[in-house]
Design a protein around this motif. Structure first.
Motif, mmCIF file in Angstrom:
data_model
loop_
_atom_site.group_PDB
_atom_site.id
_atom_site.type_symbol
_atom_site.label_atom_id
_atom_site.label_comp_id
_atom_site.label_asym_id
_atom_site.label_seq_id
_atom_site.Cartn_x
_atom_site.Cartn_y
_atom_site.Cartn_z
ATOM 1 N N LEU A 40 0.844 -1.195 0.000
ATOM 2 C CA LEU A 40 0.000 0.000 0.000
ATOM 3 C C LEU A 40 0.875 1.238 0.000
ATOM 4 O O LEU A 40 1.828 1.332 0.786
ATOM 5 C CB LEU A 40 -0.898 0.005 1.238
ATOM 6 C CG LEU A 40 -1.660 1.303 1.549
ATOM 7 C CD1 LEU A 40 -2.674 1.613 0.457
ATOM 8 C CD2 LEU A 40 -2.332 1.208 2.924
ATOM 9 N N VAL A 41 0.573 2.177 -0.901
ATOM 10 C CA VAL A 41 1.260 3.467 -0.945
ATOM 11 C C VAL A 41 0.243 4.564 -0.670
ATOM 12 O O VAL A 41 -0.801 4.627 -1.328
ATOM 13 C CB VAL A 41 1.930 3.709 -2.313
ATOM 14 C CG1 VAL A 41 2.507 5.125 -2.400
ATOM 15 C CG2 VAL A 41 3.039 2.681 -2.556
ATOM 16 N N LEU A 42 0.535 5.431 0.301
ATOM 17 C CA LEU A 42 -0.292 6.605 0.556
ATOM 18 C C LEU A 42 0.337 7.813 -0.121
ATOM 19 O O LEU A 42 1.552 8.014 -0.029
ATOM 20 C CB LEU A 42 -0.412 6.882 2.055
ATOM 21 C CG LEU A 42 -1.597 6.254 2.794
ATOM 22 C CD1 LEU A 42 -1.471 4.739 2.798
ATOM 23 C CD2 LEU A 42 -1.697 6.781 4.214
ATOM 24 N N PHE A 43 -0.497 8.605 -0.792
ATOM 25 C CA PHE A 43 -0.023 9.842 -1.421
ATOM 26 C C PHE A 43 -0.755 11.032 -0.806
ATOM 27 O O PHE A 43 -1.984 11.101 -0.826
ATOM 28 C CB PHE A 43 -0.267 9.834 -2.930
ATOM 29 C CG PHE A 43 0.043 11.164 -3.566
ATOM 30 C CD1 PHE A 43 1.340 11.473 -3.929
ATOM 31 C CD2 PHE A 43 -0.949 12.104 -3.765
ATOM 32 C CE1 PHE A 43 1.646 12.716 -4.486
ATOM 33 C CE2 PHE A 43 -0.661 13.340 -4.321
ATOM 34 C CZ PHE A 43 0.637 13.647 -4.683
ATOM 35 N N PHE A 44 0.018 11.987 -0.267
ATOM 36 C CA PHE A 44 -0.541 13.194 0.332
ATOM 37 C C PHE A 44 -0.348 14.383 -0.609
ATOM 38 O O PHE A 44 0.761 14.656 -1.061
ATOM 39 C CB PHE A 44 0.124 13.473 1.682
ATOM 40 C CG PHE A 44 -0.311 12.530 2.769
ATOM 41 C CD1 PHE A 44 -1.395 12.831 3.576
ATOM 42 C CD2 PHE A 44 0.352 11.322 2.957
ATOM 43 C CE1 PHE A 44 -1.811 11.948 4.568
ATOM 44 C CE2 PHE A 44 -0.050 10.438 3.944
ATOM 45 C CZ PHE A 44 -1.140 10.754 4.754
ATOM 46 N N PHE A 73 3.850 2.315 2.557
ATOM 47 C CA PHE A 73 4.775 3.397 2.226
ATOM 48 C C PHE A 73 4.006 4.707 2.100
ATOM 49 O O PHE A 73 2.802 4.710 1.864
ATOM 50 C CB PHE A 73 5.489 3.092 0.900
ATOM 51 C CG PHE A 73 6.172 1.754 0.872
ATOM 52 C CD1 PHE A 73 7.464 1.607 1.338
ATOM 53 C CD2 PHE A 73 5.503 0.625 0.401
ATOM 54 C CE1 PHE A 73 8.092 0.372 1.330
ATOM 55 C CE2 PHE A 73 6.121 -0.622 0.384
ATOM 56 C CZ PHE A 73 7.422 -0.742 0.854
ATOM 57 N N VAL A 74 4.721 5.820 2.241
ATOM 58 C CA VAL A 74 4.065 7.118 2.122
ATOM 59 C C VAL A 74 4.917 8.061 1.287
ATOM 60 O O VAL A 74 6.142 8.100 1.405
ATOM 61 C CB VAL A 74 3.783 7.737 3.511
ATOM 62 C CG1 VAL A 74 5.057 7.972 4.296
ATOM 63 C CG2 VAL A 74 2.999 9.029 3.378
ATOM 64 N N THR A 75 4.245 8.797 0.414
ATOM 65 C CA THR A 75 4.878 9.841 -0.365
ATOM 66 C C THR A 75 3.908 11.017 -0.453
ATOM 67 O O THR A 75 2.749 10.919 -0.057
ATOM 68 C CB THR A 75 5.267 9.341 -1.771
ATOM 69 O OG1 THR A 75 5.993 10.372 -2.459
ATOM 70 C CG2 THR A 75 4.048 8.956 -2.602
ATOM 71 N N GLY A 76 4.388 12.136 -0.940
ATOM 72 C CA GLY A 76 3.526 13.299 -1.062
ATOM 73 C C GLY A 76 4.300 14.458 -1.651
ATOM 74 O O GLY A 76 5.537 14.478 -1.626
ATOM 75 N N HIS A 77 3.562 15.409 -2.190
ATOM 76 C CA HIS A 77 4.170 16.561 -2.845
ATOM 77 C C HIS A 77 3.887 17.829 -2.054
ATOM 78 O O HIS A 77 2.760 18.058 -1.613
ATOM 79 C CB HIS A 77 3.643 16.707 -4.276
ATOM 80 C CG HIS A 77 4.189 17.884 -4.998
ATOM 81 N ND1 HIS A 77 3.434 18.998 -5.326
ATOM 82 C CD2 HIS A 77 5.441 18.148 -5.446
ATOM 83 C CE1 HIS A 77 4.193 19.872 -5.951
ATOM 84 N NE2 HIS A 77 5.410 19.380 -6.041
ATOM 85 N N SER A 78 4.911 18.663 -1.861
ATOM 86 C CA SER A 78 4.770 19.974 -1.227
ATOM 87 C C SER A 78 4.245 19.819 0.204
ATOM 88 O O SER A 78 4.913 19.204 1.041
ATOM 89 C CB SER A 78 3.879 20.859 -2.095
ATOM 90 O OG SER A 78 3.941 22.209 -1.695
ATOM 91 N N ASN A 79 3.055 20.331 0.531
ATOM 92 C CA ASN A 79 2.477 20.148 1.852
ATOM 93 C C ASN A 79 2.396 18.658 2.199
ATOM 94 O O ASN A 79 2.600 18.249 3.346
ATOM 95 C CB ASN A 79 1.088 20.800 1.878
ATOM 96 C CG ASN A 79 0.340 20.653 3.187
ATOM 97 O OD1 ASN A 79 -0.870 20.466 3.188
ATOM 98 N ND2 ASN A 79 1.008 20.748 4.324
ATOM 99 N N GLY A 80 2.143 17.824 1.174
ATOM 100 C CA GLY A 80 2.162 16.378 1.376
ATOM 101 C C GLY A 80 3.558 15.855 1.654
ATOM 102 O O GLY A 80 3.731 14.830 2.316
ATOM 103 N N GLY A 81 4.581 16.561 1.142
ATOM 104 C CA GLY A 81 5.959 16.215 1.467
ATOM 105 C C GLY A 81 6.262 16.497 2.925
ATOM 106 O O GLY A 81 6.914 15.699 3.609
ATOM 107 N N GLU A 82 5.776 17.642 3.425
ATOM 108 C CA GLU A 82 5.940 17.957 4.838
ATOM 109 C C GLU A 82 5.240 16.905 5.708
ATOM 110 O O GLU A 82 5.749 16.495 6.752
ATOM 111 C CB GLU A 82 5.363 19.345 5.151
ATOM 112 C CG GLU A 82 6.287 20.498 4.820
ATOM 113 C CD GLU A 82 6.070 21.060 3.427
ATOM 114 O OE1 GLU A 82 6.772 20.587 2.492
ATOM 115 O OE2 GLU A 82 5.214 21.951 3.256
ATOM 116 N N MET A 83 4.047 16.478 5.253
ATOM 117 C CA MET A 83 3.322 15.439 5.986
ATOM 118 C C MET A 83 4.134 14.141 6.004
ATOM 119 O O MET A 83 4.164 13.427 7.021
ATOM 120 C CB MET A 83 1.960 15.213 5.334
ATOM 121 C CG MET A 83 1.056 14.254 6.081
ATOM 122 S SD MET A 83 0.574 14.868 7.709
ATOM 123 C CE MET A 83 -0.414 13.495 8.286
ATOM 124 N N SER A 84 4.812 13.846 4.915
ATOM 125 C CA SER A 84 5.649 12.647 4.855
ATOM 126 C C SER A 84 6.785 12.724 5.879
ATOM 127 O O SER A 84 7.089 11.743 6.569
ATOM 128 C CB SER A 84 6.223 12.480 3.446
ATOM 129 O OG SER A 84 5.201 12.338 2.485
#
Length: 292
Positions: free
Chosen positions: A57-61, A141-152
């Motif tokens: 499972l991959v979470l994307f923020f 696993f977790v990934t995210g872009h920008s604000n989602g990167g901060e969440m990661s």
């Protein structure tokens, strides 16, 4: 003439379907909701066709103020089809400005006494998905872009027991995280970041000139996690490509074989992908090192 027009319509529809399939994936995308501490969160779950039991499972923020959720611009679904994992796209409820976001301690949130337990929600969501969709208990696993990167980054500090690896993209380590939080466990981490990013600056913003709050330089943030993972040395190489120069800094031989990667996109901006680089594929390449 009618037969010719019909044939042209069929061919056009087939081309559009093939393009959409290649870009958006061939599996199913469903929308759901879940409550945590009185707050209702929605999320989308993408599952490839014939996904195996106990699949990763991959979470994307998403980023701050993102309205196109989930977005095909991130290219995760075709990679999920290829490698057989599920993708969850949580949607951050709106803040007091009316923007979808994740609570990571931005200065304007702190100044207005606004906060939300998004970490607790994430842990609850992962356990719910594992139970209801027969997904892996280990390969999350977790990934995210920008604000989602901060969440990661925040999840790397606060929930390393939930995730096997994290990959913030154009993400920041807020200074308060760096100073106030102590990593609970070593966790593999990958960051992709453009050196010309004017939103999440490569060299940091110690004086909060941009209003997000003070945050540390990207190389310093990644070096911190290399130290947490007790990586012993760096291997640097330039990735073969036609667009921006990308220098891959790989810190290796860490605890339990953990690695920490920094993809330095020379001249790159505040984006998920840079001139054709398949960031989703590169992220999965990193995550796949930690499949159990």
């Amino acid at each position: 003439m009618k037969k010719l027009l019909l044939l042209m319509c069929v061919l056009l529809c087939a081309w559009n379907t093939a393009f959409a399939t290649d870009y958006e994936g061939t599996g199913s995308l469903t929308q759901h909701s879940i409550k945590h501490k009185g707050v209702e969160y929605s999320y989308y779950l993408y599952t490839p066709t014939n996904i195996a039991k106990d699949a990763p499972l991959v979470l994307f923020f998403h980023g701050y103020g993102e309205r196109n959720i989930p977005s095909t611009n991130f290219g995760l679904n075709p990679v999920a089809d290829k490698h057989g994992f599920a993708v969850c796209y949580p949607v951050g409820p709106k803040d007091f400005k009316g923007e979808n976001c994740w609570s990571v301690g931005y200065s304007f949130h702190i100044d207005n006494n606004w906060e939300r337990d998004d970490v607790g929600f994430t842990i609850k969501l992962v356990k719910h998905l594992q139970k209801t969709h027969n997904l892996s208990r280990h390969n999350v696993f977790v990934t995210g872009h920008s604000n989602g990167g901060e969440m990661s980054y925040l999840l790397a500090y606060k929930a390393p027991h939930i995730f096997a690896a994290v990959a913030p993209i154009s993400g920041l380590t807020m200074e308060w995280m760096y100073r106030d939080l102590k990593p609970q466990l070593p966790i593999p981490l990958m960051e992709v970041h453009g050196t010309n990013d004017v939103v999440s600056k490569w060299n940091g913003d110690p004086d909060n000139k941009d209003g997000w709050g003070a945050y540390i330089a990207v190389p310093q943030a990644v070096a911190f996690w290399a130290a947490v993972n007790r990586c012993t040395h760096e291997i640097a190489e330039e990735l073969p490509r036609n667009g921006n120069q990308v220098i891959a800094h790989r810190y290796v031989d860490g605890t339990n074989g953990n690695q920490v990667w920094l993809y330095e996109v020379v001249g790159g901006t505040h984006s998920w992908a840079s001139n054709g680089m398949n960031t989703a594929e590169e992220v999965w390449k990193f995550f796949s090192l930690y499949i159990k």
